[in-house]
Design an enzyme around this catalytic site. Structure first.
Site, PDB file in Angstrom:
ATOM      1  CE1 TYR A 169      47.444  15.368 -37.411  1.00  0.00           C
ATOM      2  CE2 TYR A 169      45.451  14.985 -36.331  1.00  0.00           C
ATOM      3  CZ  TYR A 169      46.479  15.757 -36.503  1.00  0.00           C
ATOM      4  OH  TYR A 169      46.672  16.472 -35.780  1.00  0.00           O
TER       5      TYR A 169
ATOM      6  N   PRO B 138      48.488  17.789 -24.263  1.00  0.00           N
ATOM      7  CG  PRO B 138      46.196  16.808 -23.743  1.00  0.00           C
ATOM      8  CD  PRO B 138      47.133  17.068 -24.870  1.00  0.00           C
ATOM      9  CG  LEU B 139      47.746  13.059 -21.492  1.00  0.00           C
ATOM     10  CD1 LEU B 139      46.904  11.930 -22.039  1.00  0.00           C
ATOM     11  CD2 LEU B 139      47.748  13.074 -20.004  1.00  0.00           C
ATOM     12  N   GLY B 140      51.977  15.427 -22.758  1.00  0.00           N
ATOM     13  CA  GLY B 140      53.321  15.274 -22.951  1.00  0.00           C
ATOM     14  C   GLY B 140      53.718  14.182 -23.753  1.00  0.00           C
TER      15      GLY B 140
ATOM     16  CG  HIS C  46      47.859  21.130 -39.829  1.00  0.00           C
ATOM     17  ND1 HIS C  46      47.489  19.604 -40.174  1.00  0.00           N
ATOM     18  CD2 HIS C  46      48.315  20.814 -38.499  1.00  0.00           C
ATOM     19  CE1 HIS C  46      47.566  18.684 -39.273  1.00  0.00           C
ATOM     20  NE2 HIS C  46      48.201  19.360 -38.293  1.00  0.00           N
TER      21      HIS C  46
ATOM     22  N   GLY D  75      52.287  11.352 -24.041  1.00  0.00           N
ATOM     23  CA  GLY D  75      52.210  10.531 -23.206  1.00  0.00           C
ATOM     24  C   GLY D  75      53.076  10.262 -21.814  1.00  0.00           C
TER      25      GLY D  75
HETATM   26  N1  LIG Z   1      47.851  20.997 -34.694  1.00  0.00           N
HETATM   27  C1  LIG Z   1      48.771  20.323 -34.655  1.00  0.00           C
HETATM   28  O1  LIG Z   1      49.861  20.543 -35.269  1.00  0.00           O
HETATM   29  C2  LIG Z   1      48.946  19.228 -33.539  1.00  0.00           C
HETATM   30  C3  LIG Z   1      50.072  18.611 -33.193  1.00  0.00           C
HETATM   31  C4  LIG Z   1      50.178  17.802 -32.199  1.00  0.00           C
HETATM   32  C5  LIG Z   1      48.929  17.573 -31.617  1.00  0.00           C
HETATM   33  N2  LIG Z   1      47.906  17.859 -32.061  1.00  0.00           N
HETATM   34  C6  LIG Z   1      46.571  17.405 -31.576  1.00  0.00           C
HETATM   35  O2  LIG Z   1      46.621  17.225 -30.141  1.00  0.00           O
HETATM   36  C7  LIG Z   1      46.227  15.779 -29.684  1.00  0.00           C
HETATM   37  C8  LIG Z   1      46.904  15.573 -28.545  1.00  0.00           C
HETATM   38  O3  LIG Z   1      48.412  15.358 -28.730  1.00  0.00           O
HETATM   39  P1  LIG Z   1      49.164  14.169 -28.856  1.00  0.00           P
HETATM   40  O4  LIG Z   1      47.975  13.050 -29.079  1.00  0.00           O
HETATM   41  O5  LIG Z   1      50.225  14.268 -29.709  1.00  0.00           O
HETATM   42  O6  LIG Z   1      49.949  14.055 -27.272  1.00  0.00           O
HETATM   43  P2  LIG Z   1      49.202  13.673 -25.909  1.00  0.00           P
HETATM   44  O7  LIG Z   1      47.805  13.856 -25.770  1.00  0.00           O
HETATM   45  O8  LIG Z   1      50.008  14.454 -24.717  1.00  0.00           O
HETATM   46  O9  LIG Z   1      49.569  12.173 -25.605  1.00  0.00           O
HETATM   47  C9  LIG Z   1      49.265  10.949 -26.518  1.00  0.00           C
HETATM   48  C10 LIG Z   1      49.890   9.820 -26.346  1.00  0.00           C
HETATM   49  O10 LIG Z   1      49.553   9.616 -24.830  1.00  0.00           O
HETATM   50  C11 LIG Z   1      48.999   8.235 -24.644  1.00  0.00           C
HETATM   51  N3  LIG Z   1      48.006   8.122 -23.742  1.00  0.00           N
HETATM   52  C12 LIG Z   1      46.826   8.805 -23.728  1.00  0.00           C
HETATM   53  N4  LIG Z   1      46.033   8.697 -22.648  1.00  0.00           N
HETATM   54  C13 LIG Z   1      46.743   7.847 -21.944  1.00  0.00           C
HETATM   55  C14 LIG Z   1      46.579   7.520 -20.641  1.00  0.00           C
HETATM   56  N5  LIG Z   1      45.435   7.608 -19.760  1.00  0.00           N
HETATM   57  N6  LIG Z   1      47.381   6.623 -19.824  1.00  0.00           N
HETATM   58  C15 LIG Z   1      48.637   6.592 -20.604  1.00  0.00           C
HETATM   59  N7  LIG Z   1      48.935   6.976 -22.016  1.00  0.00           N
HETATM   60  C16 LIG Z   1      47.807   7.743 -22.473  1.00  0.00           C
HETATM   61  C17 LIG Z   1      48.801   7.855 -25.922  1.00  0.00           C
HETATM   62  O11 LIG Z   1      48.733   6.485 -26.137  1.00  0.00           O
HETATM   63  P3  LIG Z   1      47.731   5.569 -27.096  1.00  0.00           P
HETATM   64  O12 LIG Z   1      48.020   6.417 -28.427  1.00  0.00           O
HETATM   65  O13 LIG Z   1      48.440   4.202 -27.268  1.00  0.00           O
HETATM   66  O14 LIG Z   1      46.333   5.527 -26.724  1.00  0.00           O
HETATM   67  C18 LIG Z   1      49.614   8.640 -26.859  1.00  0.00           C
HETATM   68  O15 LIG Z   1      50.641   7.743 -27.201  1.00  0.00           O
HETATM   69  C19 LIG Z   1      46.446  15.107 -30.952  1.00  0.00           C
HETATM   70  O16 LIG Z   1      45.855  13.821 -30.935  1.00  0.00           O
HETATM   71  C20 LIG Z   1      46.071  15.807 -32.048  1.00  0.00           C
HETATM   72  O17 LIG Z   1      44.486  16.008 -32.174  1.00  0.00           O
HETATM   73  C21 LIG Z   1      47.675  18.736 -33.110  1.00  0.00           C
END
Ligand SMILES: NC(=O)c1ccc[n+]([C@@H]2O[C@H](COP(=O)([O-])OP(=O)(O)OC[C@H]3O[C@@H](n4cnc5c(N)ncnc54)[C@H](OP(=O)(O)O)[C@@H]3O)[C@@H](O)[C@H]2O)c1
Length: 330
Positions: A58, A219-221, A124, A223
Site C-alpha cells: 500500500y 465489508p462496505l462494498g 498477500h 463504499g
Molecule cells: N488482502 C487483500 O488483498 C485486500 C483487498 C482489499 C481490501 N483489503 C483490506 O480490507 C480493507 C477494507 O476494504 P476496502 O477499504 O477496499 O473497502 P470497504 O471497507 O468496503 O470500503 C472502503 C470505502 O468506503 C468508504 N467509507 C468507509 N466508511 C464509510 C462510511 N461510514 N460512510 C461512507 N463511506 C465510507 C471509504 O472512503 P474513504 O476512504 O474516503 O474514507 C472507502 O472509499 C482494506 O482497507 C484493506 O485493509 C485487503
C-alpha cells in the site's frame, strides 16, 4: 468495544478493525492526506478498534510508514496485521513467495512499522512459481524467530483462481489444508459484505470449524453500501472503482435497491446504512472481524459504533430478501 478472539493462538482484537488501504492505495488519491489519515488511525484506537490492517504494497510502503508513526506512540493499543508477497512494478503487480524474499520483506516491514513484532503476518497472494509450503515455511520461521506472532492468508485473489464449475473458494481451501500441515493459519482474509456473500458458502464454515478468524475485507462494498455514492459520479483513474463493473453508472443504479434496503433497516435503529452493513457482517459468526477501510476520522468512529448495533430477526429477514448484486468482477 466488544472483543473477539481469533486463531489458534487466541488473538484478541476489537470486533471492528480498520482497513488502512484507502489512505495510500486503490481509492480517490485527491482526497488523501497524511495528517487526516493519522487522525483516523488515532480515532480508531480511541474508540476501541485495535486491528490495523496494512500491507507493504500500500503506497507502496507509505501506509506502513504512517502506521509506524502511530505504533511508536501507542504500540499497546494496536494489533497490527500487515502483508507480504506482492511487488508493485511500473506496469504490473507481481507475486513473490520465495523464502529469502519473504524474510527480507518482514525485516523491512518491522523497520517501517517501528515495532519489534508483527501481530499477524499475511501472505498477500500465493506465488504460482513457488509451492505454498515453501513460502509458508519461511513465514513460520519468522514466528520461531519472534518477529511475527501469527500467520494469515489472503483469499482475495480467489475469483481469479476459480475454475468455471467449482466453488469460489475451492482452490483456496485446498491451499489452506496444505499450509495447515506446515504451520497453523490464524486468520483468513476474504471479501464479505451484504453484496458479496460467496465466503459464507464454504470458506467461513471452514474457518469456524478450525478456530481460524475470518477478516472481512471490503465489508462496505468499496463504499457503495454506505449509500454515499451517486450513480454516474465517476472515479479518478487510479481508483479501483473506475474499473470495477459494479461501479458503472448503470450497475450502480441497478443496485440501488440494496442500499434502499439497508437504509430502511438503519432508519429503525437511528443508524446509518454503513453501520447496518457492518453489523450484518459481524453477525455472520463470532470468528468474523470486519475491517472497513477509511481515511476519515468521522467515518472510522461511525463504523466502530456498528459494533453496538444489534440487528433483529426482522432486519436479517429483510436483508436476506434483498436482490443479489448486479454486475461482477469478471
Ligand atoms: N488482502 C487483500 O488483498 C485486500 C483487498 C482489499 C481490501 N483489503 C483490506 O480490507 C480493507 C477494507 O476494504 P476496502 O477499504 O477496499 O473497502 P470497504 O471497507 O468496503 O470500503 C472502503 C470505502 O468506503 C468508504 N467509507 C468507509 N466508511 C464509510 C462510511 N461510514 N460512510 C461512507 N463511506 C465510507 C471509504 O472512503 P474513504 O476512504 O474516503 O474514507 C472507502 O472509499 C482494506 O482497507 C484493506 O485493509 C485487503
Amino acid at each position: 468495544m466488544e472483543r473477539r478472539t481469533i486463531g489458534a493462538t487466541a488473538l484478541e482484537v476489537g470486533a471492528i478493525g480498520l482497513g488502512c488501504m484507502p489512505m495510500h492505495w486503490a481509492y480517490t488519491a485527491s482526497q488523501r492526506s497524511g495528517e487526516g489519515s493519522l487522525r483516523a488511525v488515532h480515532a480508531a484506537l480511541d474508540v476501541g478498534t485495535t486491528l490495523l490492517d496494512t500491507a507493504d504494497m500500500y503506497g507502496p510502503f507509505t501506509n506502513e510508514l504512517l502506521i509506524g508513526r502511530v505504533l511508536r506512540e501507542r504500540r499497546k493499543d494496536a494489533f497490527v496485521s500487515t502483508k507480504c508477497g506482492l511487488l508493485v512494478g511500473d506496469q504490473h503487480i507481481v507475486a513473490n513467495g520465495r523464502p529469502g524474499y519473504v524474510k527480507r520483506a518482514c525485516d523491512a516491514s518491522l523497520r517501517r512499522l517501528q515495532t519489534d513484532v508483527i501481530d499477524v503476518y499475511q501472505l498477500h497472494r500465493p506465488d504460482p512459481e513457488v509451492p505454498v509450503e515453501e513460502t509458508w515455511g519461511a513465514m513460520a520461521e519468522l514466528v520461531s524467530a519472534g518477529k511475527v506472532r501469527a500467520l494469515g492468508w489472503c483469499a482475495i485473489g480467489a475469483r481469479a483462481q476459480r475454475r468455471s464449475s467449482a466453488g469460489m473458494y475451492d482452490v483456496t481451501i485446498r491451499q489452506l489444508e496444505r499450509i495447515q500441515q506446515v504451520f497453523p493459519v490464524s486468520l483468513v482474509q476474504a471479501e464479505l459484505s451484504v453484496w458479496s456473500r460467496d465466503a459464507l458458502d464454504a470458506l467461513a464454515p471452514w474457518c469456524a470449524s478450525r478456530g481460524v478468524g475470518l477478516l472481512a475485507a471490503m465489508p462496505l462494498g468499496n463504499g457503495f453500501l454506505s449509500g454515499t455514492l451517486t450513480p454516474g459520479q465517476g472515479f479518478e483513474p487510479e481508483d479501483v472503482r473506475a474499473r470495477h463493473p459494479r461501479f458503472t453508472a448503470e450497475m450502480m443504479a441497478a443496485n440501488q435497491p440494496i442500499v434502499a434496503g439497508l437504509r430502511r433497516v438503519a432508519g429503525r435503529h437511528g443508524a446509518t446504512a454503513a453501520q447496518v452493513a457492518l453489523a450484518w457482517v459481524l453477525a455472520q459468526g463470532r470468528h468474523v472481524v470486519p475491517v472497513p477501510g477509511s481515511k476519515k476520522a468521522e467515518w472510522v468512529v461511525q463504523n466502530a459504533a456498528a459494533a453496538q448495533l444489534r440487528l433483529t430477526p426482522e432486519d436479517f429477514a429483510e436483508i436476506a430478501a434483498l436482490p443479489g448484486a448486479v454486475g461482477s468482477w469478471y
